[in-house]
Design a protein around this motif. Structure first.
Motif, mmCIF file in Angstrom:
data_model
loop_
_atom_site.group_PDB
_atom_site.id
_atom_site.type_symbol
_atom_site.label_atom_id
_atom_site.label_comp_id
_atom_site.label_asym_id
_atom_site.label_seq_id
_atom_site.Cartn_x
_atom_site.Cartn_y
_atom_site.Cartn_z
ATOM 1 N N ASN A 272 0.797 -1.215 0.000
ATOM 2 C CA ASN A 272 0.000 0.000 0.000
ATOM 3 C C ASN A 272 0.836 1.275 0.000
ATOM 4 O OD1 ASN A 272 -3.011 -0.799 0.313
ATOM 5 N ND2 ASN A 272 -1.971 -2.099 1.817
ATOM 6 N N LEU A 273 2.095 1.179 -0.439
ATOM 7 C CA LEU A 273 2.957 2.361 -0.478
ATOM 8 C C LEU A 273 2.565 3.326 -1.597
ATOM 9 C CD1 LEU A 273 6.493 0.819 0.217
ATOM 10 C CD2 LEU A 273 5.027 2.087 1.796
ATOM 11 N N ASN A 274 2.040 2.780 -2.697
ATOM 12 C CA ASN A 274 1.604 3.601 -3.833
ATOM 13 C C ASN A 274 2.702 4.561 -4.300
ATOM 14 O OD1 ASN A 274 -1.066 2.492 -3.833
ATOM 15 N ND2 ASN A 274 -1.542 3.796 -2.061
ATOM 16 N N LEU A 275 3.887 4.015 -4.513
ATOM 17 C CA LEU A 275 5.031 4.828 -4.922
ATOM 18 C C LEU A 275 4.989 5.120 -6.420
ATOM 19 C CD1 LEU A 275 7.781 2.981 -2.860
ATOM 20 C CD2 LEU A 275 6.757 5.203 -2.354
ATOM 21 N N PRO A 276 5.526 6.260 -6.841
ATOM 22 C CA PRO A 276 5.549 6.583 -8.273
ATOM 23 C C PRO A 276 6.553 5.716 -9.026
ATOM 24 C CG PRO A 276 6.749 8.250 -7.031
ATOM 25 C CD PRO A 276 6.089 7.352 -6.016
ATOM 26 N N TYR A 277 6.381 5.638 -10.318
ATOM 27 C CA TYR A 277 7.313 4.924 -11.184
ATOM 28 C C TYR A 277 8.685 5.595 -11.085
ATOM 29 C CZ TYR A 277 8.884 2.641 -15.536
ATOM 30 O OH TYR A 277 9.537 1.885 -16.482
ATOM 31 N N PRO A 278 9.751 4.817 -10.825
ATOM 32 C CA PRO A 278 11.077 5.434 -10.681
ATOM 33 C C PRO A 278 11.468 6.218 -11.928
ATOM 34 C CG PRO A 278 11.110 3.145 -9.955
ATOM 35 C CD PRO A 278 9.788 3.366 -10.632
ATOM 36 N N LYS A 279 11.836 7.485 -11.753
ATOM 37 C CA LYS A 279 12.061 8.360 -12.896
ATOM 38 C C LYS A 279 13.278 7.975 -13.732
ATOM 39 C CE LYS A 279 14.586 11.908 -10.261
ATOM 40 N NZ LYS A 279 14.611 13.345 -9.875
ATOM 41 N N MET A 280 14.250 7.286 -13.130
ATOM 42 C CA MET A 280 15.471 6.927 -13.861
ATOM 43 C C MET A 280 15.476 5.490 -14.367
ATOM 44 S SD MET A 280 18.025 9.017 -14.447
ATOM 45 C CE MET A 280 19.476 7.936 -14.404
ATOM 46 N N ILE A 281 14.431 4.731 -14.060
ATOM 47 C CA ILE A 281 14.487 3.287 -14.289
ATOM 48 C C ILE A 281 14.693 2.923 -15.757
ATOM 49 C CG2 ILE A 281 11.974 3.003 -14.476
ATOM 50 C CD1 ILE A 281 12.310 0.324 -12.956
ATOM 51 N N ASP A 282 14.083 3.669 -16.679
ATOM 52 C CA ASP A 282 14.199 3.313 -18.095
ATOM 53 C C ASP A 282 15.600 3.560 -18.650
ATOM 54 O OD1 ASP A 282 11.545 2.498 -18.231
ATOM 55 O OD2 ASP A 282 10.834 4.516 -18.700
ATOM 56 N N VAL A 283 16.358 4.416 -17.994
ATOM 57 C CA VAL A 283 17.752 4.655 -18.368
ATOM 58 C C VAL A 283 18.679 3.767 -17.560
ATOM 59 C CG1 VAL A 283 19.618 6.362 -18.398
ATOM 60 C CG2 VAL A 283 17.292 7.033 -19.053
ATOM 61 N N ALA A 284 18.439 3.693 -16.253
ATOM 62 C CA ALA A 284 19.357 3.005 -15.346
ATOM 63 C C ALA A 284 19.378 1.494 -15.538
ATOM 64 C CB ALA A 284 19.015 3.345 -13.895
ATOM 65 N N LEU A 285 18.207 0.878 -15.660
ATOM 66 C CA LEU A 285 18.182 -0.584 -15.746
ATOM 67 C C LEU A 285 18.933 -1.136 -16.951
ATOM 68 C CD1 LEU A 285 14.723 -1.944 -14.508
ATOM 69 C CD2 LEU A 285 16.974 -2.185 -13.476
ATOM 70 N N PRO A 286 18.666 -0.650 -18.168
ATOM 71 C CA PRO A 286 19.423 -1.192 -19.308
ATOM 72 C C PRO A 286 20.928 -0.981 -19.151
ATOM 73 C CG PRO A 286 17.533 0.087 -20.072
ATOM 74 C CD PRO A 286 17.667 0.351 -18.609
ATOM 75 N N ALA A 287 21.319 0.184 -18.645
ATOM 76 C CA ALA A 287 22.747 0.455 -18.473
ATOM 77 C C ALA A 287 23.362 -0.446 -17.415
ATOM 78 C CB ALA A 287 22.957 1.922 -18.104
ATOM 79 N N ASN A 288 22.652 -0.630 -16.320
ATOM 80 C CA ASN A 288 23.211 -1.395 -15.212
ATOM 81 C C ASN A 288 23.239 -2.896 -15.486
ATOM 82 O OD1 ASN A 288 23.646 0.975 -13.832
ATOM 83 N ND2 ASN A 288 21.735 0.851 -12.668
ATOM 84 N N MET A 289 22.419 -3.353 -16.410
ATOM 85 C CA MET A 289 22.475 -4.758 -16.787
ATOM 86 C C MET A 289 23.732 -5.079 -17.590
ATOM 87 S SD MET A 289 19.987 -6.307 -15.366
ATOM 88 C CE MET A 289 19.934 -7.877 -16.233
ATOM 89 N N VAL A 290 24.418 -4.049 -18.094
ATOM 90 C CA VAL A 290 25.679 -4.263 -18.816
ATOM 91 C C VAL A 290 26.811 -3.497 -18.124
ATOM 92 C CG1 VAL A 290 24.670 -4.850 -21.039
ATOM 93 C CG2 VAL A 290 25.056 -2.448 -20.481
#
Length: 301
Positions: A272-290
């Motif tokens: 029930n935290l109802n947190l917003p979508y992380p603003k950096m996730i679309d940039v950070a995740l692909p980069a951090n996977m490599v």
């Protein structure tokens, strides 16, 4: 040469120094050869604690902060060793030059750039560090599914000189989270230090609604792998948003508003935290996977 060794038990004694990098089913290697600045820990939580004398005089420790993502990067080094081998935990790409400036000024040799998990709120600095410091090895958990030079699992030990970190699997915030804990014994820093990433924050914990997160799993991870450490163990989280720097296992067992609850209440809170979508996730995740290098420069033929 540096060695990470897998043990069936977390508290098994360190193996003797191996002459070269070895990998087998039972043991994986990555260890710096063994061979004193007193380190002081300050907390804005209302107390100060200095490491005990002889056992910890070899440790140099720095807590560094990146403002945009409120991320802490940690520098540890064995300054009693001739090479002064060092490691960084959770470096950020935007502060790599600052971190290297500190390392160079202190005369340290960076061996490892380590991540507690695949971050969603910033791009890791590990890949960039590898381009700037030849020989640096990136480290992350095997369960993360990310790229790195070294993949660690529960029970592994990462050594720099005579100082080592235990690897404890603490999934829940993400499926690949680990906590790095300084070693046990009179020759290791006391009190012990834990670097849990987002698994435990000061009076909080990381969210569990993406990247394979699970509130049930996070609760079990924290209570079995972190809250079982000595109560004076210092906890250094990956983030803080309120100006805190450090806490202890005992404090969080008593005062953490989420993790002190029973499991079902904890799961209800997290759902029930109802947190917003992380603003950096679309940039950070692909980069951090490599390893933090999303677009590697093309090599000339």
């Amino acid at each position: 040469m540096v060695v990470v060794t897998r043990f069936s038990r977390l508290h098994h004694h360190l193996l003797l120094l191996q002459p070269r990098f070895l990998i087998s089913q039972q043991s994986r290697v990555l260890r710096h050869p063994p061979t004193k600045t007193r380190t002081f820990v300050r907390s804005v939580m209302g107390y100060c604690s200095s490491f005990s004398s002889s056992s910890s005089s070899k440790l140099l420790f720095r807590q560094l902060f990146e403002n945009e993502s409120s991320t802490y990067t940690y520098l540890l080094a064995d300054v009693s060793h001739p090479d002064k081998p060092a490691l960084l935990i959770d470096p950020v790409d935007k502060t790599v030059d600052r971190d290297l400036k500190v390392i160079n000024e202190l005369g340290l040799k960076l061996i490892y750039a380590m991540n507690t998990h695949v971050h969603a709120d910033h791009v890791t600095g590990t890949g960039l560090l590898k381009t700037k410091v030849p020989g640096v090895r990136s480290v992350i958990s095997k369960a993360s599914g990310s790229k790195a030079d070294v993949f660690v699992e529960h029970g592994d030990k990462v050594s720099i000189g005579d100082i080592y970190l235990e690897v404890r699997a603490t999934p829940g915030h993400t499926a690949g989270c680990v906590t790095y804990v300084t070693g046990e014994g009179p020759d290791q820093p006391q009190p012990r230090m834990a670097f849990p990433g987002d698994a435990v924050l000061i009076r909080g914990c990381g969210r569990t609604d993406f990247q394979g997160g699970s509130s049930d799993q996070l609760y079990e991870s924290v209570h079995s792998q972190i809250f079982t450490l000595p109560k004076d163990t210092l906890i250094y989280p990956a983030h803080d948003y309120k100006g805190y720097e450090v806490t202890t296992v005992g404090e969080e067992m008593k005062h953490n508003p989420r993790l002190t609850k029973d499991k079902e209440t904890f799961k209800s809170i997290m759902s029930n935290l109802n947190l917003p979508y992380p603003k950096m996730i679309d940039v950070a995740l692909p980069a951090n996977m490599v390893c933090g290098l999303q677009d590697l420069p093309s090599q000339a033929n």
